[in-house]
Design a protein around this motif. Structure first.
Motif, PDB file in Angstrom:
ATOM      1  N   LEU A  53     -46.584  69.646  50.830  1.00 23.96           N
ATOM      2  CA  LEU A  53     -47.378  68.777  49.949  1.00 23.96           C
ATOM      3  C   LEU A  53     -46.874  68.826  48.514  1.00 23.96           C
ATOM      4  O   LEU A  53     -46.796  67.792  47.834  1.00 23.96           O
ATOM      5  N   GLU A  54     -46.499  70.008  48.060  1.00 24.55           N
ATOM      6  CA  GLU A  54     -46.090  70.177  46.669  1.00 24.55           C
ATOM      7  C   GLU A  54     -44.829  69.373  46.329  1.00 24.55           C
ATOM      8  O   GLU A  54     -44.545  69.127  45.150  1.00 24.55           O
ATOM      9  N   GLU A 104     -57.293  67.725  50.439  1.00 26.36           N
ATOM     10  CA  GLU A 104     -56.652  68.727  49.591  1.00 26.36           C
ATOM     11  C   GLU A 104     -56.812  68.220  48.167  1.00 26.36           C
ATOM     12  O   GLU A 104     -56.191  67.220  47.787  1.00 26.36           O
ATOM     13  N   ILE A 105     -57.668  68.862  47.383  1.00 29.94           N
ATOM     14  CA  ILE A 105     -57.895  68.438  46.003  1.00 29.94           C
ATOM     15  C   ILE A 105     -57.319  69.494  45.081  1.00 29.94           C
ATOM     16  O   ILE A 105     -57.799  70.635  45.044  1.00 29.94           O
ATOM     17  N   GLU A 106     -56.271  69.099  44.344  1.00 30.50           N
ATOM     18  CA  GLU A 106     -55.612  70.014  43.407  1.00 30.50           C
ATOM     19  C   GLU A 106     -56.159  69.734  42.006  1.00 30.50           C
ATOM     20  O   GLU A 106     -56.168  68.588  41.565  1.00 30.50           O
ATOM     21  N   PRO A 107     -56.598  70.769  41.289  1.00 30.84           N
ATOM     22  CA  PRO A 107     -57.105  70.550  39.931  1.00 30.84           C
ATOM     23  C   PRO A 107     -55.972  70.472  38.915  1.00 30.84           C
ATOM     24  O   PRO A 107     -55.183  71.395  38.789  1.00 30.84           O
ATOM     25  N   GLU A 108     -55.871  69.347  38.212  1.00 32.03           N
ATOM     26  CA  GLU A 108     -54.875  69.181  37.156  1.00 32.03           C
ATOM     27  C   GLU A 108     -55.589  69.466  35.828  1.00 32.03           C
ATOM     28  O   GLU A 108     -56.435  68.678  35.389  1.00 32.03           O
ATOM     29  N   PRO A 109     -55.291  70.598  35.170  1.00 27.27           N
ATOM     30  CA  PRO A 109     -56.027  70.940  33.940  1.00 27.27           C
ATOM     31  C   PRO A 109     -55.910  69.843  32.879  1.00 27.27           C
ATOM     32  O   PRO A 109     -54.849  69.226  32.720  1.00 27.27           O
ATOM     33  N   VAL A 110     -57.007  69.618  32.163  1.00 29.42           N
ATOM     34  CA  VAL A 110     -57.023  68.648  31.062  1.00 29.42           C
ATOM     35  C   VAL A 110     -56.876  69.431  29.759  1.00 29.42           C
ATOM     36  O   VAL A 110     -57.745  70.245  29.413  1.00 29.42           O
TER      37      VAL A 110
END
Length: 411
Positions: free
Chosen positions: A55-56, A264-270
């Protein structure tokens, strides 16, 4: 029809089993779903070069890029033009068999999303929704589901069965007309945007048969939830649904869990905040694969320990979009901060919208908001931001498609 009912039941059972797994087993489950998805990815033009890779290795794609060419984002060899025709046709007459498509409600000024689903995927969506939203005991009784949406779609009307009736209520209806129609229908389950629930509560609509209440599509503050709870006697629970997937639902214990059994929920930092935006991969959509699509919602983590037993990660209900974070130099003010400040003074009956650009901020309120209350809210907002807001009393009634309380304007 019976096959569709069996699919819904199978999805319900599958989801319920997944909800009893711990976090490690959920991760193994997602890896199996990812492997099963690969043949569909190989048939999807935008994703085929990466099929079979981890996935990455897949690129993160903004929502607006995907929406430029839906022909590249399906595994059915359908062109962008054909899918748009199918979605347009569904606005007039929802498809009830085979492949269906539809348009999302869309935010003001934004391009609407298009979703595609086969009959099997619609059944899977319904089974997951029933498992996530309702207790088993509710399925043993006859239910009347009222859903407020811009347009109906087979994605929802497929749920209609002898024991589960379904009715669509267009959000374009005036609140008073909607209240009368709802009272005639006597729903046991109501799903609607917060602005509609608040309107019904303020109008005094009575729904004595109501047992389950949900909101989605727009943010809803805690004060607004209290208002709706006091009127209907049921606390509304949050559904986090986007065109890109059914991302999460609030459990009976009041926690909004990500659907870690199916996505699959990846957190993208804000940058400059405590929150993130979701990078979404829906592991169960094969006709329109959603892989690493980055959403616009601004999300913060919630308290993780939950007594409900589901190991899906917990987030706070969505209260705004990343594009509406106020940025003054290196200082970031998030939509939840603005909402908390303004609604420490204004009640849910007072309509308001706070907007900002690099030059300053303004607070617009409805004509029924007393001047002294608006001035007090502006003072609290000034303390938060460090800039004096311009107060305006010209906010018109909101007519959709989606309410935005906090706005950032570039330029």
């Amino acid at each position: 029809m019976m096959m569709q009912l069996e699919r819904i039941a199978a999805s319900w059972l599958r989801t319920r089993r997944a909800m009893s797994r711990n976090a490690q087993d959920l991760a193994k489950h997602r890896r199996r779903l990812w492997a099963d998805l690969q043949p569909a990815l190989a048939r999807t033009p935008a994703l085929a070069p990466f099929a079979g890779a981890p996935l990455e290795a897949f690129p993160v794609t903004p929502v607006h890029s995907m929406r430029q060419d839906y022909g590249a984002w399906n595994s059915l060899s359908l062109s962008d033009e054909a899918l748009r025709r199918l979605a347009d046709a569904a606005e007039m007459e929802p498809q009830t068999a085979g492949l269906s498509a539809g348009w999302s409600t869309g935010s003001s000024g934004a391009t609407r999303g298009l979703f595609v689903a086969t009959a099997a995927e619609r059944a899977d969506y319904i089974g997951q929704s029933l498992a996530r939203l309702l207790p088993f005991s509710a399925l043993l009784r006859s239910q009347r589901l009222a859903l407020h949406l811009r347009a109906s779609n087979a994605l929802y009307s497929d749920a209609a069965r002898r024991r589960l009736r379904f009715a669509h209520f267009p959000i374009e209806l005036a609140v008073c007309d909607s209240a009368k129609a709802l009272q005639d229908y006597a729903p046991t389950i109501l799903i609607a945007p917060p602005s509609r629930l608040i309107g019904l509560a303020c109008l005094g609509a009575t729904l004595p048969t109501l047992r389950h209440l949900f909101f989605g599509s727009e943010p809803m503050s805690s004060g607004e939830r209290d208002l709706v709870t006091a009127h209907f006697g049921i606390r509304p629970r949050s559904i986090w649904q986007a065109t890109e997937g059914f991302l999460g639902a609030e459990c009976a214990a009041g926690r909004l869990h990500l659907n870690d059994h199916a996505l699959e929920i990846e957190p993208e930092p804000v940058t400059g905040t405590r929150g993130f935006r979701p990078v979404i991969t829906d592991l169960r959509r094969h006709s329109q694969p959603i892989v690493r699509i980055i959403g616009d919602d601004y999300v913060e983590w919630g308290e993780q320990n939950c007594p409900c037993g589901f190991a899906g990660r917990v987030v706070r209900p969505v209260e705004g979009r990343v594009q509406d974070i106020w940025r003054f130099g290196g200082n970031c003010i998030t939509p939840p901060q603005v909402i908390a400040a303004v609604e420490s003074v204004l009640t849910p009956q007072h309509q308001w919208q706070a907007s900002a650009d690099r030059h300053g901020i303004s607070l617009a309120v409805g004509s029924l908001c007393p001047s002294d209350r608006a001035a007090q809210a502006a003072t609290v907002l000034e303390r938060l931001v460090g800039r004096k807001p311009v107060v305006r009393h010209d906010l018109p009634d909101w007519h959709g498609p989606k309410r935005r309380k906090v706005v950032w304007r570039d330029g």
